[in-house]
Design a protein around this motif. Structure first.
Motif, PDB file in Angstrom:
ATOM      1  N   HIS A  24       6.885 -49.118 -61.359  1.00  9.76           N
ATOM      2  CA  HIS A  24       5.564 -49.671 -61.067  1.00  9.76           C
ATOM      3  C   HIS A  24       4.657 -48.610 -60.459  1.00  9.76           C
ATOM      4  CE1 HIS A  24       6.944 -53.668 -62.046  1.00  9.76           C
ATOM      5  NE2 HIS A  24       7.886 -53.611 -61.131  1.00  9.76           N
ATOM      6  N   TYR A  54       9.003 -54.737 -55.614  1.00  9.03           N
ATOM      7  CA  TYR A  54       8.885 -55.806 -56.614  1.00  9.03           C
ATOM      8  C   TYR A  54      10.161 -55.981 -57.428  1.00  9.03           C
ATOM      9  CZ  TYR A  54       4.047 -54.738 -55.443  1.00  9.03           C
ATOM     10  OH  TYR A  54       2.887 -54.471 -54.758  1.00  9.03           O
ATOM     11  N   SER A  65       6.921 -62.121 -61.177  1.00  7.21           N
ATOM     12  CA  SER A  65       7.102 -62.201 -62.624  1.00  7.21           C
ATOM     13  C   SER A  65       5.890 -61.677 -63.379  1.00  7.21           C
ATOM     14  CB  SER A  65       7.375 -63.657 -63.035  1.00  7.21           C
ATOM     15  OG  SER A  65       6.274 -64.475 -62.666  1.00  7.21           O
ATOM     16  N   LEU A  67       3.269 -58.755 -64.175  1.00  7.84           N
ATOM     17  CA  LEU A  67       2.917 -57.338 -64.072  1.00  7.84           C
ATOM     18  C   LEU A  67       1.461 -57.170 -63.672  1.00  7.84           C
ATOM     19  CD1 LEU A  67       4.683 -55.427 -66.989  1.00  7.84           C
ATOM     20  CD2 LEU A  67       4.843 -54.948 -64.551  1.00  7.84           C
ATOM     21  N   THR A 122      13.632 -60.351 -65.525  1.00  6.10           N
ATOM     22  CA  THR A 122      12.257 -59.954 -65.189  1.00  6.10           C
ATOM     23  C   THR A 122      12.192 -58.465 -64.892  1.00  6.10           C
ATOM     24  OG1 THR A 122      11.776 -62.146 -64.270  1.00  6.10           O
ATOM     25  CG2 THR A 122      10.332 -60.342 -63.602  1.00  6.10           C
ATOM     26  N   HIS A 126       9.938 -55.744 -67.002  1.00 11.30           N
ATOM     27  CA  HIS A 126       8.954 -54.879 -66.347  1.00 11.30           C
ATOM     28  C   HIS A 126       9.246 -53.405 -66.616  1.00 11.30           C
ATOM     29  CE1 HIS A 126       7.737 -58.063 -63.095  1.00 11.30           C
ATOM     30  NE2 HIS A 126       7.356 -58.388 -64.321  1.00 11.30           N
ATOM     31  N   ARG A 129       8.255 -52.387 -70.162  1.00  8.82           N
ATOM     32  CA  ARG A 129       6.799 -52.277 -70.310  1.00  8.82           C
ATOM     33  C   ARG A 129       6.270 -51.017 -69.605  1.00  8.82           C
ATOM     34  NH1 ARG A 129       2.452 -55.852 -70.996  1.00  8.82           N
ATOM     35  NH2 ARG A 129       0.556 -54.591 -70.974  1.00  8.82           N
ATOM     36  N   ASN A 130       6.737 -50.774 -68.394  1.00 15.37           N
ATOM     37  CA  ASN A 130       6.255 -49.608 -67.648  1.00 15.37           C
ATOM     38  C   ASN A 130       6.662 -48.301 -68.321  1.00 15.37           C
ATOM     39  OD1 ASN A 130       5.031 -51.171 -65.666  1.00 15.37           O
ATOM     40  ND2 ASN A 130       6.812 -51.150 -64.326  1.00 15.37           N
TER      41      ASN A 130
END
Length: 204
Positions: A24, A54, A65, A67, A122, A126, A129-130
């Motif tokens: 993140h 997170y 949950s 982003l 979750t 994440h 995606r990151n």
């Protein structure tokens, strides 16, 4: 080592890493670095996704949950108003015995996460995606340290996703290497095998 190997070149290595962060925060660091047009990004991720901010097992900011909400919270902390609010929250948290400073992995002994914890899905989502966004930001200047992925949960999917990203960038040799690694980890995956066949066909 770089100077000894390439004495004619002038290297400048900038370390943007720090303790107790995960993808993140690294995503925001990548955005800042990209503005300075580096020749190479070296990314090492995966170790703090569960216990970092997170994450499902964090002792700091709880798992979310969304982003979008996580990104908003990080953006707010970059402002003076957000920093003031964070300080107030930290003060309130200190009254609930919530740690305010990093104390190493010993902090998580009483907050361990089981491998079948539903919250991990979750975390995986994440991270995928990151990592995708970091790769997109860095473009062809990225080098992902695969050791960081090898010991991460669901690593076959991570390698496959990374290979797909490389394929879209035209980096076929690296794409094939990542997807082949994914297939070695999960040799029964029909989906990974089909992706490997598709990328192999593109490389001919």
């Amino acid at each position: 080592m770089l100077r000894d190997t390439y004495p004619q070149a002038d290297f400048q290595v900038i370390t943007a890493a720090m303790a107790a962060i995960n993808s993140h925060v690294v995503l925001e660091i990548a955005k800042d670095c990209a503005r300075r047009r580096p020749d190479l990004f070296i990314v090492y991720l995966g170790n703090n996704e569960v216990v970092g901010p997170y994450g499902a097992g964090t002792v700091f900011t709880p798992l979310s949950s969304s982003l979008a909400l996580i990104s908003l919270a990080i953006a707010l902390k970059a402002t003076r108003t957000g920093q003031l609010l964070t300080s107030l929250f930290d003060w309130a948290a200190s009254r609930r015995n919530t740690p305010r400073v990093w104390g190493g992995m010993a902090m998580f002994l009483e907050k361990q996460v089981r491998a079948d914890d539903s919250n991990l899905e979750t975390v995986y989502r994440h991270f995928h995606r990151n990592l995708r966004d970091i790769t997109r930001i860095a473009g062809k200047a990225i080098e992902v340290c695969r050791e960081g992925l090898r010991y991460s949960p669901n690593s076959a999917v991570l390698h496959c996703n990374l290979g797909t990203l490389f394929a879209k960038q035209g980096r076929k040799e690296q794409a094939l290497k990542e997807i082949q690694t994914a297939l070695q980890i999960d040799p029964n995956s029909v989906g990974i095998r089909r992706i490997l066949e598709a990328v192999s066909g593109k490389s001919d």
